[in-house]
Write a protein that holds these residues in place. Structure first.
Motif, short mmCIF file in Angstrom:
data_model
loop_
_atom_site.label_atom_id
_atom_site.label_comp_id
_atom_site.label_asym_id
_atom_site.label_seq_id
_atom_site.Cartn_x
_atom_site.Cartn_y
_atom_site.Cartn_z
N MET A 288 -25.64 -84.53 44.94
CA MET A 288 -24.72 -84.59 46.07
C MET A 288 -25.01 -83.43 47.02
N VAL A 289 -25.18 -83.73 48.30
CA VAL A 289 -25.57 -82.71 49.26
C VAL A 289 -24.52 -81.62 49.37
N LEU A 290 -23.23 -81.97 49.42
CA LEU A 290 -22.18 -80.96 49.57
C LEU A 290 -22.15 -80.01 48.37
N GLU A 291 -22.42 -80.53 47.19
CA GLU A 291 -22.45 -79.66 46.00
C GLU A 291 -23.57 -78.64 46.11
N LYS A 292 -24.73 -79.09 46.60
CA LYS A 292 -25.85 -78.17 46.77
C LYS A 292 -25.55 -77.15 47.85
N ILE A 293 -24.94 -77.60 48.96
CA ILE A 293 -24.56 -76.68 50.03
C ILE A 293 -23.59 -75.63 49.51
N ASP A 294 -22.60 -76.07 48.74
CA ASP A 294 -21.60 -75.14 48.21
C ASP A 294 -22.25 -74.10 47.30
N GLN A 295 -23.12 -74.53 46.44
CA GLN A 295 -23.79 -73.61 45.52
C GLN A 295 -24.57 -72.55 46.29
N LEU A 296 -25.37 -72.99 47.25
CA LEU A 296 -26.20 -72.05 47.99
C LEU A 296 -25.37 -71.17 48.92
N ALA A 297 -24.36 -71.76 49.55
CA ALA A 297 -23.52 -70.97 50.46
C ALA A 297 -22.87 -69.82 49.72
N ARG A 298 -22.39 -70.07 48.51
CA ARG A 298 -21.76 -69.01 47.72
C ARG A 298 -22.76 -67.91 47.38
N GLU A 299 -23.98 -68.31 47.01
CA GLU A 299 -25.01 -67.33 46.69
C GLU A 299 -25.35 -66.48 47.92
N TRP A 300 -25.49 -67.13 49.05
CA TRP A 300 -25.86 -66.41 50.28
C TRP A 300 -24.73 -65.50 50.74
N LEU A 301 -23.49 -65.95 50.61
CA LEU A 301 -22.34 -65.11 50.99
C LEU A 301 -22.25 -63.87 50.11
N GLU A 302 -22.51 -64.04 48.83
CA GLU A 302 -22.48 -62.88 47.93
C GLU A 302 -23.56 -61.88 48.31
N GLU A 303 -24.76 -62.38 48.57
CA GLU A 303 -25.86 -61.49 48.95
C GLU A 303 -25.57 -60.82 50.29
N ALA A 304 -25.10 -61.60 51.26
CA ALA A 304 -24.79 -61.03 52.57
C ALA A 304 -23.67 -60.00 52.46
N GLY A 305 -22.67 -60.28 51.64
CA GLY A 305 -21.58 -59.33 51.43
C GLY A 305 -22.07 -58.02 50.84
N ASN A 306 -22.99 -58.11 49.87
CA ASN A 306 -23.55 -56.90 49.28
C ASN A 306 -24.32 -56.08 50.32
N ARG A 307 -25.06 -56.76 51.17
CA ARG A 307 -25.83 -56.06 52.20
C ARG A 307 -24.90 -55.36 53.19
N ILE A 308 -23.83 -56.05 53.59
CA ILE A 308 -22.89 -55.45 54.52
C ILE A 308 -22.19 -54.25 53.89
N PHE A 309 -21.81 -54.39 52.62
CA PHE A 309 -21.15 -53.29 51.92
C PHE A 309 -22.06 -52.07 51.87
N MET A 310 -23.32 -52.29 51.57
CA MET A 310 -24.26 -51.16 51.52
C MET A 310 -24.48 -50.55 52.89
N ALA A 311 -24.43 -51.40 53.92
CA ALA A 311 -24.63 -50.90 55.28
C ALA A 311 -23.52 -49.95 55.71
N LEU A 312 -22.34 -50.12 55.14
CA LEU A 312 -21.22 -49.24 55.48
C LEU A 312 -21.49 -47.79 55.10
N GLU A 313 -22.38 -47.59 54.14
CA GLU A 313 -22.71 -46.23 53.70
C GLU A 313 -23.74 -45.57 54.60
N GLN A 314 -24.33 -46.35 55.50
CA GLN A 314 -25.37 -45.82 56.36
C GLN A 314 -24.77 -45.12 57.57
#
Length: 259
Positions: free
Chosen positions: A1-27
């Motif tokens: 199912m396309v939406l299931e795949k989108i959901d899985q990847l979106a969550r992974e990308w959001l977690e990674e993007a969130g980590n990057r933003i969090f680390m950027a706050l220390e810069q």
């Protein structure tokens, strides 16, 4: 199912993007630029976050389109097919000045219908999610449906200063309400209404990426989302926004904004 795949990847990308933003706050070398005016800010972190999503979407879903704030997507006037509506950092002024009260906002539309929505308040530790017809959640806990019985006199309202100037009748709304709150990030203000922390939010001019995810989540819990005059929201156009619990929305529209 396309939406299931989108959901899985979106969550992974959001977690990674969130980590990057969090680390950027220390810069100490965050690059800040002004866009339309000195208070409309963009940083290198906004840009790199949107570019990250643009590259991921293009690699995994080449037939999908991205509508984003920072120019890495396409010029989109219709929501045909699958469109990802992204604000890489909603509340950039807060990100720069407060280092809190900002979020990643991602809404996914298919043929113009909001299917999936994510709002990630990185510092607040709240991850909001909704899937059309299946309710809304924060940190995997379902958000209760909003009551239709709330009255304006018992309500907290969020009305930004631009809306106060553009719609003078909002001053009477504030006077009648229990109190006024401001957060400085449309996505979090939408979530305040969705979770019952506030009961109405009126803004003079929001862009698609400001409301793309918030609209889906708010409507899943029973909030009413319209323009300030009560007409339907067109997600591809900028404009005034009015979201509230059902009873408060009806009362404000009938007694204040409709006059």
């Amino acid at each position: 199912m396309v939406l299931e795949k989108i959901d899985q990847l979106a969550r992974e990308w959001l977690e990674e993007a969130g980590n990057r933003i969090f680390m950027a706050l220390e810069q100490t070398n965050i690059e800040v630029e002004a866009k339309s005016d000195r208070n409309d800010l963009v940083t290198n972190v906004d840009k790199s976050t949107e570019r990250y999503f643009a590259e991921k979407i293009a690699a995994h879903f080449p037939d999908h389109r991205l509508l984003g704030e920072e120019g890495y997507g396409e010029e989109i006037t219709s929501l045909e097919g699958v469109v990802w509506v992204l604000d890489p950092i909603d509340g950039t002024v807060n990100f720069v000045e407060q280092k809190r009260n900002f979020a990643i906002s991602l809404g996914i539309y298919k043929e113009g219908i909001g299917e999936l929505a994510y709002i990630y308040d990185i510092i607040g530790g709240e991850f909001y999610f909704a899937k059309r017809g299946e309710g809304a959640f924060v940190n995997d806990v379902e958000i209760p449906k909003l009551s239709a019985d709330k009255k304006l006199e018992d309500a907290l309202v969020i009305i930004n200063t631009a809306a106060m100037h553009k719609f003078p009748q909002t001053l009477a709304i504030i006077k009648e309400a229990r109190g006024l709150r401001l957060y400085g990030a449309a996505t979090l203000e939408y979530m305040a209404v969705a979770t019952g922390r506030a009961d109405a939010y009126i803004s003079a001019n929001l862009a698609p990426w400001d409301i793309g995810a918030g609209k889906i989540i708010a409507e899943e819990v029973g909030a009413i989302v319209t323009r300030v005059d009560g007409t339907p929201m067109t997600i591809t156009e900028k404009g005034a926004s009015f979201v509230a619990s059902p009873g408060v929305h009806a009362e404000i529209l009938r007694d204040y904004l409709g006059k």
